[in-house]
Every structure is written in C-alpha cells, then in structure tokens.
Design a protein around this motif. Sequence first.
Motif, PDB file in Angstrom:
ATOM      1  N   UNK A 108     -18.182  14.471  -6.726  1.00  0.00           N
ATOM      2  CA  UNK A 108     -17.109  13.791  -7.448  1.00  0.00           C
ATOM      3  C   UNK A 108     -15.860  13.626  -6.596  1.00  0.00           C
ATOM      4  N   UNK A 109     -15.479  14.686  -5.883  1.00  0.00           N
ATOM      5  CA  UNK A 109     -14.287  14.601  -5.020  1.00  0.00           C
ATOM      6  C   UNK A 109     -14.501  13.621  -3.866  1.00  0.00           C
ATOM      7  N   UNK A 110     -15.690  13.629  -3.301  1.00  0.00           N
ATOM      8  CA  UNK A 110     -15.961  12.752  -2.162  1.00  0.00           C
ATOM      9  C   UNK A 110     -15.958  11.299  -2.582  1.00  0.00           C
ATOM     10  N   UNK A 111     -16.539  10.985  -3.720  1.00  0.00           N
ATOM     11  CA  UNK A 111     -16.520   9.609  -4.204  1.00  0.00           C
ATOM     12  C   UNK A 111     -15.091   9.147  -4.481  1.00  0.00           C
ATOM     13  N   UNK A 112     -14.290  10.040  -5.058  1.00  0.00           N
ATOM     14  CA  UNK A 112     -12.876   9.688  -5.272  1.00  0.00           C
ATOM     15  C   UNK A 112     -12.133   9.481  -3.964  1.00  0.00           C
ATOM     16  N   UNK A 113     -12.478  10.275  -2.945  1.00  0.00           N
ATOM     17  CA  UNK A 113     -11.835  10.130  -1.638  1.00  0.00           C
ATOM     18  C   UNK A 113     -12.249   8.828  -0.966  1.00  0.00           C
ATOM     19  N   UNK A 114     -13.483   8.391  -1.180  1.00  0.00           N
ATOM     20  CA  UNK A 114     -13.933   7.134  -0.577  1.00  0.00           C
ATOM     21  C   UNK A 114     -13.290   5.925  -1.245  1.00  0.00           C
ATOM     22  N   UNK A 115     -12.989   6.000  -2.520  1.00  0.00           N
ATOM     23  CA  UNK A 115     -12.389   4.875  -3.240  1.00  0.00           C
ATOM     24  C   UNK A 115     -10.865   4.918  -3.168  1.00  0.00           C
ATOM     25  N   UNK A 116     -10.287   6.127  -3.189  1.00  0.00           N
ATOM     26  CA  UNK A 116      -8.827   6.290  -3.151  1.00  0.00           C
ATOM     27  C   UNK A 116      -8.448   7.281  -2.043  1.00  0.00           C
ATOM     28  N   UNK A 117      -8.480   6.849  -0.779  1.00  0.00           N
ATOM     29  CA  UNK A 117      -8.160   7.775   0.315  1.00  0.00           C
ATOM     30  C   UNK A 117      -6.677   7.800   0.684  1.00  0.00           C
ATOM     31  N   UNK A 118      -5.854   7.093  -0.039  1.00  0.00           N
ATOM     32  CA  UNK A 118      -4.466   6.874   0.390  1.00  0.00           C
ATOM     33  C   UNK A 118      -3.586   8.094   0.171  1.00  0.00           C
ATOM     34  N   UNK A 119      -3.870   8.876  -0.857  1.00  0.00           N
ATOM     35  CA  UNK A 119      -3.014  10.019  -1.178  1.00  0.00           C
ATOM     36  C   UNK A 119      -3.494  11.317  -0.534  1.00  0.00           C
ATOM     37  N   UNK A 120      -4.618  11.272   0.131  1.00  0.00           N
ATOM     38  CA  UNK A 120      -5.152  12.495   0.752  1.00  0.00           C
ATOM     39  C   UNK A 120      -4.369  12.786   2.025  1.00  0.00           C
TER      40      UNK A 120
END
Length: 301
Positions: A108-120
């Motif tokens: 779940x975290x990885x999929x969110x990071x792939x779609x929304x990597x801007x705030x990481x």
Amino acid sequence: MENSRFRQRKLPAKVGMRGPLQVEGDPSHLFEDTSGNMDASGSGYEGGASFSLTRQGFLNDPMVSNLAMAYGSSLASQGKNIVDQNIDRFIPVSKLKYYFAVDTIYVGKKLGLLIFPYMHQNWEVRYQQDSPVAPRVEVNAPDLYIPAMAFITYLLVAGFALGTQSRFSPEVLGMQASSALIWLVIEVLAILLSLYLVTVNTDLTTIDLVAFAGYKYVGMITGVMAGLIFGRTGYYVALGWCCISIVVFMIRTLRLKILSEAAAEGVLVRGTRNQLRMYLTMAIAAVQPIFMYWLTFHLVR
C-alpha cells in the motif's frame, strides 16, 4: 526227434519271450516309487517358505526400517543441496527471496509512493550489517512483487480493453505480452550498457533495474483503467499524472544509486563524469513515459 529238437529250440525262445513280458508287466517297474523325491521336494519347499518368512521378518525389523529411513533422508538432503547449488549458479534464489519479502502495508505504501512521490522526503535505503533491510520494513527498497503483479494485471486489463473493442484474441494478447516483455529486457540491457560505458561503480544489480523498470506498469494500468471509464480524456490525464510521478520517483531513487560513488568520496557533483551520471539518471527517468504511452495508447479508443 525233430519235434524234440524244435521244442528244445523253441523253449529258450519262449523263455526269452516270457522274460520281457515279465519285465514289462512287473508293477515295480511300471509304477516307480517317488516318495523319496516327494520328500526331497517337500523339504525344499519348506526351506523356501522359511527363507521368505525370514526375509519378511528382516524387512519388518524396526531397526532396519529406521536405518532405511535415515539413509533415504540423507540421500534426499544431499540431492536437495546439489539442486540448490546448481540453481543458484543461474538463478539467485536466495536473492530473489529478499525482493519478495513484502507485506500488505508495504504494498500500500509503495503504490502510494509511485502515484504521489512529491511529498516523500527520505529516499535512502536503510542498511543492517552491510545489507539492505527487507522491503516490508523499508518502503524505499526495491521489490519484485509489485512489478510482477503489475505486469500480470496489465495483461488482464489489456485483454479486457481489447474485448470491449471486439479486438480480443489469444494471438493479440500474446503479442501484447511479448512486446511488453521484450521492451523491458531491452530497457534493462540498455541501462546496463550505459552504466558500463560511463564507468559507474554502483550497487545497482540487474534485479534492481528490473524492479525499477517494472514500476511503470502501475501507471500504465491506471491510465488504461481511466481510459475505459472516462474515455480518451481520462486516459491522457491519468497517464500524464503517472508519467510525471514515475519520472520524479526514478530521479530521486536512482540519483542516490548512480551518484553514490561521488558522495562516498566527498566529491561535488561536477565535472564530465558526474555530468554524464546525472544525464544518465535523467535519461532513464525520461524514457519511462515513452514506454508507458507506447504500450497503452492503442488500448483506449
């Protein structure tokens, strides 16, 4: 006189004739006693039966059974070790286990990071005893689970999209799978060749490159699904967002890998070699949207 001679001459003949008749008619010669042979054969049968019983008792002995089981287990373990050693020469099974050490939270975290990597913010991979920690406890670690599942899901979505357009056939879907796989192999080989030509000493492995190159299938699935629901406008919007996201993700991830040598030596990112490394990083990231569009544009009409 002549009769007496005839009788004397015939008498031995009769005796001689009677002799064979008596021999042939003797019951002792016609019916031979074979009781002795029967006893001999009977004793042999009893010996065979006793040998069979002895063999069955030997096989039913618990000590013999335990020894046989132990010997079989040792042979099985030796065969397993030989197979594992030969497989590891060609397929690093022990290393592949690391890339599939994921759980639901990580996915779940990885999929969110792939779609929304801007705030990481933190993109570094944590290490433990000179080895990277498992992906399930480090979201920045590469994995093969998401690329593998995304590739299969992409083929299913592609088949569904072709079916809605009455263009589905096993041959067409096979060509779609072969094309996607071939382009993935070409991309990985091109990156390896580029790293060799630029003489970059990095800890990136071939499996890492396969993982990073396979993350683009997540954006491809998102774009095709949006196109099926909202039409071509939804496809371009969703695919454009995913393309920008994968570019940002690849640059922030690979720059730590490709520029790790300069960072370790305390050298500023300048000069010809460092510029080449930066250009290589940007080229790897920039080629991802091209593949994403090339493998999906014909699926949405």
